[in-house]
Scaffold this motif. Structure first.
Motif, PDB file in Angstrom:
ATOM      1  N   SER A 251       1.516   4.021  -3.180  1.00 37.09           N
ATOM      2  CA  SER A 251       0.790   5.334  -2.813  1.00 37.09           C
ATOM      3  C   SER A 251       2.143   6.319  -3.560  1.00 37.09           C
ATOM      4  O   SER A 251       1.867   7.423  -3.797  1.00 37.09           O
ATOM      5  CB  SER A 251       0.793   5.731  -1.534  1.00 37.09           C
ATOM      6  N   GLN A 252       3.115   5.537  -3.779  1.00 33.63           N
ATOM      7  CA  GLN A 252       4.264   6.644  -4.327  1.00 33.63           C
ATOM      8  C   GLN A 252       3.952   6.944  -5.741  1.00 33.63           C
ATOM      9  O   GLN A 252       4.495   7.905  -6.330  1.00 33.63           O
ATOM     10  CB  GLN A 252       5.708   5.870  -4.428  1.00 33.63           C
TER      11      GLN A 252
ATOM     12  N   ASN B 273       2.740  10.813  -1.611  1.00 33.40           N
ATOM     13  CA  ASN B 273       2.674   9.220  -1.042  1.00 33.40           C
ATOM     14  C   ASN B 273       1.977   9.365   0.208  1.00 33.40           C
ATOM     15  O   ASN B 273       1.394  10.271   0.977  1.00 33.40           O
ATOM     16  CB  ASN B 273       3.836   8.993  -1.007  1.00 33.40           C
ATOM     17  N   LEU B 274       1.728   8.122   0.889  1.00 34.07           N
ATOM     18  CA  LEU B 274       0.830   7.674   1.859  1.00 34.07           C
ATOM     19  C   LEU B 274       1.538   8.681   3.327  1.00 34.07           C
ATOM     20  O   LEU B 274       0.704   9.049   3.992  1.00 34.07           O
ATOM     21  CB  LEU B 274       0.665   6.239   2.259  1.00 34.07           C
TER      22      LEU B 274
ATOM     23  N   ASN C 199       8.918   7.640   3.204  1.00 34.62           N
ATOM     24  CA  ASN C 199       8.012   6.467   2.607  1.00 34.62           C
ATOM     25  C   ASN C 199       8.804   5.402   2.321  1.00 34.62           C
ATOM     26  O   ASN C 199       8.380   4.152   2.580  1.00 34.62           O
ATOM     27  CB  ASN C 199       6.903   6.831   1.313  1.00 34.62           C
TER      28      ASN C 199
ATOM     29  N   ARG D  72       0.556  12.178   3.089  1.00 37.32           N
ATOM     30  CA  ARG D  72      -0.970  12.310   3.232  1.00 37.32           C
ATOM     31  C   ARG D  72      -1.236  12.146   4.732  1.00 37.32           C
ATOM     32  O   ARG D  72      -2.184  13.057   5.456  1.00 37.32           O
ATOM     33  CB  ARG D  72      -1.803  11.040   2.437  1.00 37.32           C
TER      34      ARG D  72
ATOM     35  N   VAL E 282       0.925  -1.262   0.000  1.00 35.48           N
ATOM     36  CA  VAL E 282      -0.041   0.030   0.058  1.00 35.48           C
ATOM     37  C   VAL E 282       1.017   1.386   0.068  1.00 35.48           C
ATOM     38  O   VAL E 282       0.586   2.378  -0.791  1.00 35.48           O
ATOM     39  CB  VAL E 282      -0.748  -0.013   1.219  1.00 35.48           C
ATOM     40  N   PHE E 283       1.830   1.266   0.671  1.00 36.08           N
ATOM     41  CA  PHE E 283       2.756   2.478   0.866  1.00 36.08           C
ATOM     42  C   PHE E 283       3.467   2.576  -0.561  1.00 36.08           C
ATOM     43  O   PHE E 283       3.981   3.634  -0.811  1.00 36.08           O
ATOM     44  CB  PHE E 283       3.693   2.392   2.205  1.00 36.08           C
TER      45      PHE E 283
END
Length: 201
Positions: A106-107, A113-114, A134, A117, A102-103
């Protein structure tokens, strides 16, 4: 305080595991502790209570805790139903590797990215630092997941239970320190760029 509270289910898991073979009697009801299976049941109940108490205090659900609860209930439930500790031993690996995915994704999705956020409303950092941060967390999730399987399959069940407790503290402490080292220079820069107040006012 919040971080310390998150260790309570793991601590209870460890304590209940040590009671293997012991018995308790309450109001005529007898229960004999059954090693990893009793510990798994305690972990499930404690995690459920943790989420409920967190909601009662904050009036909101934290997504990571909800996903953790789902993972604990699914893998813990399978452990108890099939009487196979492999399910609960795989839980930390699956959970951490999913977080890494997931991380990592997100990139490439959106402008942030997470990590940005999540923390971007609290601190301001250069884009490069958000990317490094990240990547640091992705690396942590991958490492934690991999080492969990290594210990689970190369060492005894007791050794894995001990590792699960102590590594949880060790990894979160190391990750916190590395995160602080990445962030702190930029926090100093931000503070130095703030205009000084005129003391004559």
């Amino acid at each position: 305080m919040k971080q310390i509270a998150e260790f309570i289910p793991i601590i209870l898991f460890f304590i209940v595991y040590q009671l293997d073979g012991e018995s308790i009697a309450v109001a005529g009801w007898h229960y004999r502790f059954d090693g990893i299976f009793s510990a798994t049941a305690a972990l499930m109940v404690a995690t459920l209570l943790q989420v409920a108490i967190t909601y009662a205090v904050t009036r909101s659900f934290e997504k990571r805790l909800l996903w953790l609860l789902i993972a604990v209930l699914v893998f813990g439930g399978a452990t108890l139903v099939f009487r196979n500790q492999a399910f609960i031993q795989w839980k930390p690996t699956v959970f951490n590797w999913v977080l890494a995915l997931v991380f990592g994704a997100s990139q490439f999705i959106g402008d942030k990215n997470l990590m940005e956020r999540t923390l971007g409303t609290q601190i301001r950092l250069p884009k490069k630092v958000w990317t490094q941060l990240n990547a640091l967390w992705i690396g942590n999730f991958l490492l934690v997941g991999g080492l969990n399987l290594f210990v689970a399959y190369r060492y005894s069940e007791q050794a894995w239970v001990n590792y699960k407790l102590y590594s949880s503290f060790g990894f979160i402490l190391t990750l916190t320190v590395l995160t602080a080292l990445l962030i702190s220079p930029h926090l100093k820069e931000e503070n130095s760029n703030e205009p000084e107040q005129d003391e004559s006012l």
